[in-house]
Scaffold this motif. Structure first.
Motif, PDB file in Angstrom:
ATOM      1  N   GLY A  17     -11.442  26.271  32.716  1.00 38.12           N
ATOM      2  CA  GLY A  17     -11.453  25.222  33.437  1.00 38.12           C
ATOM      3  C   GLY A  17     -12.777  25.346  32.727  1.00 38.12           C
ATOM      4  O   GLY A  17     -13.421  25.942  32.832  1.00 38.12           O
ATOM      5  N   ARG A  18     -13.489  24.214  34.125  1.00 37.36           N
ATOM      6  CA  ARG A  18     -15.029  24.372  34.238  1.00 37.36           C
ATOM      7  C   ARG A  18     -15.388  25.282  34.617  1.00 37.36           C
ATOM      8  O   ARG A  18     -17.000  26.110  33.921  1.00 37.36           O
ATOM      9  N   ASP A  54     -16.693  18.011  27.505  1.00 37.88           N
ATOM     10  CA  ASP A  54     -18.106  17.269  28.359  1.00 37.88           C
ATOM     11  C   ASP A  54     -17.092  16.643  29.389  1.00 37.88           C
ATOM     12  O   ASP A  54     -16.374  15.453  29.006  1.00 37.88           O
ATOM     13  N   ARG A  55     -17.399  16.062  30.680  1.00 41.51           N
ATOM     14  CA  ARG A  55     -16.700  15.001  32.167  1.00 41.51           C
ATOM     15  C   ARG A  55     -17.437  14.015  32.000  1.00 41.51           C
ATOM     16  O   ARG A  55     -18.661  14.358  31.823  1.00 41.51           O
ATOM     17  N   LEU A  56     -16.198  13.318  32.027  1.00 46.58           N
ATOM     18  CA  LEU A  56     -17.260  11.861  32.442  1.00 46.58           C
ATOM     19  C   LEU A  56     -18.485  12.333  33.890  1.00 46.58           C
ATOM     20  O   LEU A  56     -19.359  11.310  34.394  1.00 46.58           O
ATOM     21  N   ILE A  57     -17.658  12.550  35.025  1.00 52.07           N
ATOM     22  CA  ILE A  57     -18.794  13.313  35.604  1.00 52.07           C
ATOM     23  C   ILE A  57     -19.086  14.813  36.226  1.00 52.07           C
ATOM     24  O   ILE A  57     -17.389  15.493  36.279  1.00 52.07           O
ATOM     25  N   ALA A  64     -23.147  21.073  25.850  1.00 49.81           N
ATOM     26  CA  ALA A  64     -24.399  22.947  26.074  1.00 49.81           C
ATOM     27  C   ALA A  64     -23.693  23.617  25.017  1.00 49.81           C
ATOM     28  O   ALA A  64     -24.630  24.921  24.341  1.00 49.81           O
ATOM     29  N   LEU A  65     -22.466  24.122  24.690  1.00 50.70           N
ATOM     30  CA  LEU A  65     -22.115  24.918  23.915  1.00 50.70           C
ATOM     31  C   LEU A  65     -23.078  24.811  22.181  1.00 50.70           C
ATOM     32  O   LEU A  65     -23.314  25.748  21.589  1.00 50.70           O
ATOM     33  N   ILE A  66     -22.317  23.770  22.080  1.00 46.08           N
ATOM     34  CA  ILE A  66     -23.260  23.047  20.268  1.00 46.08           C
ATOM     35  C   ILE A  66     -24.986  23.400  20.563  1.00 46.08           C
ATOM     36  O   ILE A  66     -25.530  23.952  20.207  1.00 46.08           O
ATOM     37  N   GLU A  67     -25.168  22.444  21.603  1.00 44.36           N
ATOM     38  CA  GLU A  67     -26.768  23.298  21.058  1.00 44.36           C
ATOM     39  C   GLU A  67     -26.635  24.453  21.768  1.00 44.36           C
ATOM     40  O   GLU A  67     -28.453  24.800  20.748  1.00 44.36           O
TER      41      GLU A  67
END
Length: 394
Positions: A17-18, A54-57, A64-67
């Motif tokens: 989860g988030r 990545d979420r719409l909201i 963020a992980l990629i960056e």
């Protein structure tokens, strides 16, 4: 294994989860470089990227992980960790953001470091090797062009150029179809030693190892299962540190179609590794002579030799015609080793190892001595010449 790795693995175990994603990002941001490398080198990187969303909201945790891993902390990552990150982004659907991140990681390397990175990426199992990365996982033509332009401009090895070996499988490495002088499935005597000698080069002091790639007409599949099966079978047979470039079901209809796919794969390979010369090893049974002719015509500046293991008894006239083009037809890999040494591709010690291992391999095949003498009377002559006057090979 470190505590950070254990905690990341526990968070990835099951639905993520988030809150779990946020904790993983915090752990990776705050981990000292050593712990971060420990995590990336040992975690299931494909699952790591797949579980971050990545979420719409809400938070864009995948972005963020990629960056974080490909830009913010990339300079702290070991080569193994960088390879793991790239393979992690290949593991599922490779998004546009991932393609750009992979490009940035590759473009950050030059010279020997870039070659080392490419070679390590190319040893991946399944379909996720360097060719799969550049020509399949990256589908943005502009990004692919940037990567290949960088390879052309920035790939280099210190000292003299080395050669990578591209080889067919059936009847070249393993007795399969036309090669009936050995039991079906037998590793053809001397081939492993010949590959090894080519890998070590003329001075037995290579700057890189693992330079063997099998180019086959065997069809690929979306999951890379056929490629994995072929790789596993070859590894069990004794071939180590290899990669595989496959064909497709549409290229099995004729020898010309099979040859065309191999030529296309070799063209890909030449663009991926412009810092290397190339040697092609094939057989006379299924279109490899045509492959040799075409790659010499298209890439003659880097293709240093083509060796064809004869399984259909080509006559002397045809052999001479091919030799004039730089295609050397051989009856055994002892003969191939002698010619390769003459061409400056392998060392004198390499020739000796091929002779010794050919004799060992031959002795493990039923009726092998009679078979070898019958189909290759030149073998004994080459072996005797080497033992009586090794300076002739110097």
């Amino acid at each position: 294994m470190g505590a950070t790795l254990d905690l990341v693995n526990s968070l990835l175990d099951g639905p993520t989860g988030r809150r779990d994603e946020k904790q993983i990002l915090t752990l990776l941001r705050e981990a000292p470089a050593g712990e971060l490398n420990d995590v990336l080198e040992n975690v299931d990187a494909a699952k790591l990227f797949d579980d971050m969303d990545d979420r719409l909201i809400g938070p864009d945790n995948e972005t963020a992980l990629i960056e974080l891993l490909t830009r913010t902390r990339r300079h702290e990552l070991s080569m193994a960790a960088q390879v793991a990150v790239i393979h992690g982004m290949q593991g599922g659907a490779t998004s546009a953001a991932m393609e750009g991140a992979i490009r940035d990681m590759l473009l950050a390397h030059t010279g020997n470091d870039l070659t080392h990175l490419k070679n390590t990426l190319n040893l991946a199992k399944g379909r996720h090797d360097l060719e799969g990365l550049v020509f399949a996982d990256i589908d943005d033509d502009a990004i692919r062009a940037e990567i290949l332009d960088h390879f052309a401009a920035s790939s280099s090895l210190e000292g003299e150029r080395q050669a990578k070996t591209l080889s067919d499988i059936d009847d070249t490495a393993l007795a399969k179809i036309h090669e009936t002088r050995y039991p079906r499935g037998t590793v053809i005597p001397g081939i492993i030693a010949f590959y090894e000698a080519l890998d070590l080069g003329p001075r037995d002091a290579p700057l890189s190892r693992g330079d063997l790639t099998f180019v086959t007409a065997r069809p690929a599949d979306a999951l890379g299962l056929m490629k994995s099966y072929s790789r596993e079978s070859l590894t069990k047979a004794g071939f180590a540190d290899l990669s595989i470039m496959t064909g497709s079901i549409f290229h099995l209809a004729t020898h010309d179609a099979m040859a065309a796919k191999k030529v296309a794969n070799i063209a890909h390979y030449a663009t991926l590794f412009p810092e290397y010369d190339l040697v092609f090893v094939g057989d006379s049974g299924q279109g490899d002579i045509a492959v040799g002719e075409q790659i010499l015509q298209a890439h003659g500046d880097v293709v240093k030799a083509v060796f064809i293991h004869d399984v259909v008894a080509l006559d002397a006239g045809r052999r001479a015609e091919l030799a004039a083009k730089g295609i050397w037809v051989v009856d055994t890999y002892v003969g191939a080793a002698a010619k390769a040494h003459e061409l400056g591709l392998i060392s004198e010690a390499g020739v000796q190892r091929v002779i010794e291992l050919f004799e060992r391999d031959r002795d493990h095949v039923e009726h092998s001595t009679d078979l070898a003498l019958r189909f290759d009377p030149s073998y004994e002559k080459i072996s005797r010449r080497f033992h009586e006057n090794p300076a002739e090979f110097a």
